[in-house]
Scaffold this active site. Structure first.
Site, PDB file in Angstrom:
ATOM      1  N   CYS A  37      96.361  -5.841  18.834  1.00 43.43           N
ATOM      2  CA  CYS A  37      95.545  -5.248  17.513  1.00 43.43           C
ATOM      3  C   CYS A  37      94.021  -5.347  17.436  1.00 43.43           C
ATOM      4  CB  CYS A  37      95.724  -6.774  16.721  1.00 43.43           C
ATOM      5  SG  CYS A  37      97.069  -7.358  16.345  1.00 43.43           S
TER       6      CYS A  37
ATOM      7  N   HIS B  46      90.080  -6.395  11.594  1.00 40.25           N
ATOM      8  CA  HIS B  46      91.715  -6.513  11.314  1.00 40.25           C
ATOM      9  C   HIS B  46      92.828  -7.643  10.316  1.00 40.25           C
ATOM     10  CE1 HIS B  46      95.247  -6.321  13.122  1.00 40.25           C
ATOM     11  NE2 HIS B  46      95.586  -8.598  13.365  1.00 40.25           N
TER      12      HIS B  46
ATOM     13  N   ASN C 270      99.932  -7.914   9.201  1.00 40.28           N
ATOM     14  CA  ASN C 270      99.563  -7.939  10.318  1.00 40.28           C
ATOM     15  C   ASN C 270     100.354  -6.181  10.879  1.00 40.28           C
ATOM     16  OD1 ASN C 270      98.507  -7.651  12.770  1.00 40.28           O
ATOM     17  ND2 ASN C 270      98.539  -9.434  12.528  1.00 40.28           N
TER      18      ASN C 270
HETATM   19  O1  UT7 Z   1      96.542 -10.719  15.141  1.00 37.50           O
HETATM   20  C1  UT7 Z   1      96.528 -11.599  15.578  1.00 37.50           C
HETATM   21  C2  UT7 Z   1      97.554 -12.315  15.579  1.00 37.50           C
HETATM   22  N1  UT7 Z   1      98.021 -13.515  15.020  1.00 37.50           N
HETATM   23  C3  UT7 Z   1      97.694 -13.891  13.899  1.00 37.50           C
HETATM   24  O2  UT7 Z   1      97.559 -13.682  13.103  1.00 37.50           O
HETATM   25  C4  UT7 Z   1      98.218 -15.475  14.001  1.00 37.50           C
HETATM   26  C5  UT7 Z   1      97.046 -16.905  14.009  1.00 37.50           C
HETATM   27  N2  UT7 Z   1      97.096 -18.281  13.589  1.00 37.50           N
HETATM   28  C6  UT7 Z   1      97.396 -18.373  12.255  1.00 37.50           C
HETATM   29  O3  UT7 Z   1      97.578 -17.417  11.700  1.00 37.50           O
HETATM   30  C7  UT7 Z   1      98.344 -20.098  12.137  1.00 37.50           C
HETATM   31  O4  UT7 Z   1      98.372 -20.322  13.104  1.00 37.50           O
HETATM   32  C8  UT7 Z   1      99.748 -19.224  11.755  1.00 37.50           C
HETATM   33  C9  UT7 Z   1      99.505 -18.751   9.769  1.00 37.50           C
HETATM   34  C10 UT7 Z   1     100.681 -18.893  12.158  1.00 37.50           C
HETATM   35  C11 UT7 Z   1     100.139 -21.179  11.561  1.00 37.50           C
HETATM   36  O5  UT7 Z   1      99.021 -21.526  10.735  1.00 37.50           O
HETATM   37  P1  UT7 Z   1      99.078 -23.727  11.092  1.00 37.50           P
HETATM   38  O6  UT7 Z   1      97.975 -24.516  10.072  1.00 37.50           O
HETATM   39  O7  UT7 Z   1      98.216 -22.690  12.450  1.00 37.50           O
HETATM   40  O8  UT7 Z   1     100.850 -23.836  10.814  1.00 37.50           O
HETATM   41  P2  UT7 Z   1     101.131 -24.605  12.074  1.00 37.50           P
HETATM   42  O9  UT7 Z   1     101.203 -23.470  13.321  1.00 37.50           O
HETATM   43  O10 UT7 Z   1     100.562 -25.654  12.797  1.00 37.50           O
HETATM   44  O11 UT7 Z   1     102.623 -24.868  11.900  1.00 37.50           O
HETATM   45  C12 UT7 Z   1     101.804 -25.768  10.248  1.00 37.50           C
HETATM   46  C13 UT7 Z   1     103.692 -26.897  10.308  1.00 37.50           C
HETATM   47  C14 UT7 Z   1     104.898 -27.104  11.500  1.00 37.50           C
HETATM   48  O12 UT7 Z   1     105.515 -27.453  10.324  1.00 37.50           O
HETATM   49  P3  UT7 Z   1     105.394 -29.368  11.096  1.00 37.50           P
HETATM   50  O13 UT7 Z   1     105.603 -29.136  12.566  1.00 37.50           O
HETATM   51  O14 UT7 Z   1     104.043 -29.890  10.654  1.00 37.50           O
HETATM   52  O15 UT7 Z   1     105.975 -29.913  10.471  1.00 37.50           O
HETATM   53  C15 UT7 Z   1     105.618 -25.612  10.795  1.00 37.50           C
HETATM   54  O16 UT7 Z   1     106.699 -25.493  11.404  1.00 37.50           O
HETATM   55  O17 UT7 Z   1     104.198 -25.039   9.255  1.00 37.50           O
HETATM   56  C16 UT7 Z   1     105.069 -25.067  10.076  1.00 37.50           C
HETATM   57  N3  UT7 Z   1     105.558 -23.298   9.670  1.00 37.50           N
HETATM   58  C17 UT7 Z   1     106.300 -23.192   8.570  1.00 37.50           C
HETATM   59  N4  UT7 Z   1     106.703 -23.725   7.222  1.00 37.50           N
HETATM   60  C18 UT7 Z   1     107.155 -22.860   6.392  1.00 37.50           C
HETATM   61  C19 UT7 Z   1     105.255 -22.667  10.196  1.00 37.50           C
HETATM   62  N5  UT7 Z   1     106.085 -21.367   9.872  1.00 37.50           N
HETATM   63  C20 UT7 Z   1     106.053 -21.624   8.448  1.00 37.50           C
HETATM   64  C21 UT7 Z   1     107.052 -21.100   7.820  1.00 37.50           C
HETATM   65  N6  UT7 Z   1     107.289 -21.800   6.142  1.00 37.50           N
HETATM   66  N7  UT7 Z   1     106.617 -19.607   8.213  1.00 37.50           N
END
Ligand code: UT7
Length: 343
Positions: free
Chosen positions: A113, A255, A285
């Site tokens: 990115c 970005h 993104n």
């Molecule tokens: O150019 C760089 C590219 N990368 C990015 O932009 C991503 C950077 N990362 C982030 O923005 C965040 O880490 C995410 C948006 C990807 C995820 O947010 P988070 O607050 O870090 O969530 P998490 O991965 O800690 O997951 C929290 C919960 C989990 O459930 P449990 O284990 O707490 O029950 C996940 O399974 O959210 C769940 N989850 C979802 N639930 C509904 C993960 N993805 C989803 C989804 N819908 N799409």
């Protein structure tokens, strides 16, 4: 000494829209989770008849048409992408043929990115020295997603942004490419990427059977933490090198990773959110395409004015991160093809 000048900007977002509700029919997710965690409402997806080269060519042609510039006057066609047309030859060769840039040399660069800003930093000295270039950032990331992985599938979209560049001391006035910096940390290379299909993990029948092995892999929370810290830091370093302060910056163009990252960078840099551009709600993104698409949209929305200074920051796979200053001498012509009316 001359600088590189952006003579025009082209953007292309494919017409097909995937909303969060459409994703929730396909996987265990919902509009509320996606909007709260990412600010994304919808993303664009290339059609079955579109490829990285065809999408790149549309943005390239948009930039050429906006400036009324003939493709056979180009010296270079450069495509920055992580989702190329083929392993070989370079996507840029297909674009060169398609737009009719017969005299140009064509090459691809890959940087995640942050790749578009890195590519701009590599190629700008050529433009400053008198060459005429198209630098195109393109991504068809919906082709590389694991639709069984809700934590990555909801984040990405497709599109392309193109800058037509030439020297500042001849030709039209536009946006001058100012000081910039970029950096990488290869020790973090396994945290975000598409690991299969290259020589380390070749595609085999076994790999193809397991969908998650040849699509994007990401450890989201680690990416989040590094993205915020490193984009904020490199933005500040570029300002310091240019002896500018935040009050002298009219727009931060980050970005378009997701709104939470953009908001956290805004807070860390310490600038008002009214001076930070975001359209991530509509395009998600788009990787290497993100900065070009954002600037193309800013020009369409007439947000950019003569005399303004823009600071762009980007972060992605590698990890690689970059920051770039832009000085608006005059608002260059632009064309953003996105097929729908703004909500
Ligand atoms: O150019 C760089 C590219 N990368 C990015 O932009 C991503 C950077 N990362 C982030 O923005 C965040 O880490 C995410 C948006 C990807 C995820 O947010 P988070 O607050 O870090 O969530 P998490 O991965 O800690 O997951 C929290 C919960 C989990 O459930 P449990 O284990 O707490 O029950 C996940 O399974 O959210 C769940 N989850 C979802 N639930 C509904 C993960 N993805 C989803 C989804 N819908 N799409």
């Amino acid at each position: 000494m001359a600088d590189a000048m952006i003579w025009s900007i082209g953007g292309y977002a494919p017409p097909h829209i995937i909303t969060n509700d459409m994703l929730s029919e396909r996987m265990d997710t919902n509009d509320d989770w996606i909007q709260t965690r990412t600010g994304i409402r919808e993303r664009r997806s290339a059609g079955d008849d579109e490829t990285t080269a065809s999408v790149s060519s549309k943005a390239a042609q948009a930039a050429l048409d906006a400036a009324d510039f003939k493709a056979n006057n180009l010296d270079w066609v450069v495509v920055c992408t992580d989702t190329p047309e083929m392993w070989s030859p370079a996507t840029a060769c297909f674009v060169q043929e398609s737009i009719g840039a017969q005299r140009a040399s064509a090459i691809d660069l890959t940087g995640g990115c942050a790749g578009f800003l890195q590519t701009l930093q590599i190629m700008s000295p050529l433009a400053a020295a008198g060459k005429r270039l198209l630098v195109i950032g393109t991504e068809l990331l919906t082709h590389a997603l694991n639709w069984n992985d809700r934590s990555t599938a909801v984040l990405f979209g497709d599109g392309a942004g193109a800058f037509l560049l030439g020297p500042s001391d001849s030709g039209p006035k536009g946006i001058r490419v100012g000081p910039g910096l970029s950096q990488s940390d290869g020790s973090q290379s396994t945290i975000l990427g598409k690991p299969y299909g290259g020589t380390r993990h070749p595609i085999t029948a076994k790999v193809v059977e397991k969908e998650e092995t040849h699509t994007i892999h990401m450890e989201g929370p680690k990416v989040f933490k590094h993205a915020v810290a490193l984009m904020s830091d490199i933005g500040r370093r570029v300002l310091k090198e240019a002896a500018l302060n935040l009050e002298q910056i009219d727009w931060v163009v980050p970005h378009q990773a997701n709104q939470r990252i953009i908001d956290a960078v805004t807070r860390q840099i310490g600038i008002s959110s009214s001076r930070v551009f975001s359209h991530v709600a509509h395009f998600a993104n788009t990787g290497s395409a993100s900065i070009g698409l954002a600037m193309s949209d800013m020009l369409e929305q007439k947000l950019v004015k003569p005399g303004q200074r823009l600071l762009s920051v980007a972060f992605g796979a590698g990890f690689s991160w970059a920051s770039q200053l832009f000085f608006v001498d005059e608002v260059p012509p632009s064309q953003f093809i996105h097929s729908t009316l703004r909500a």
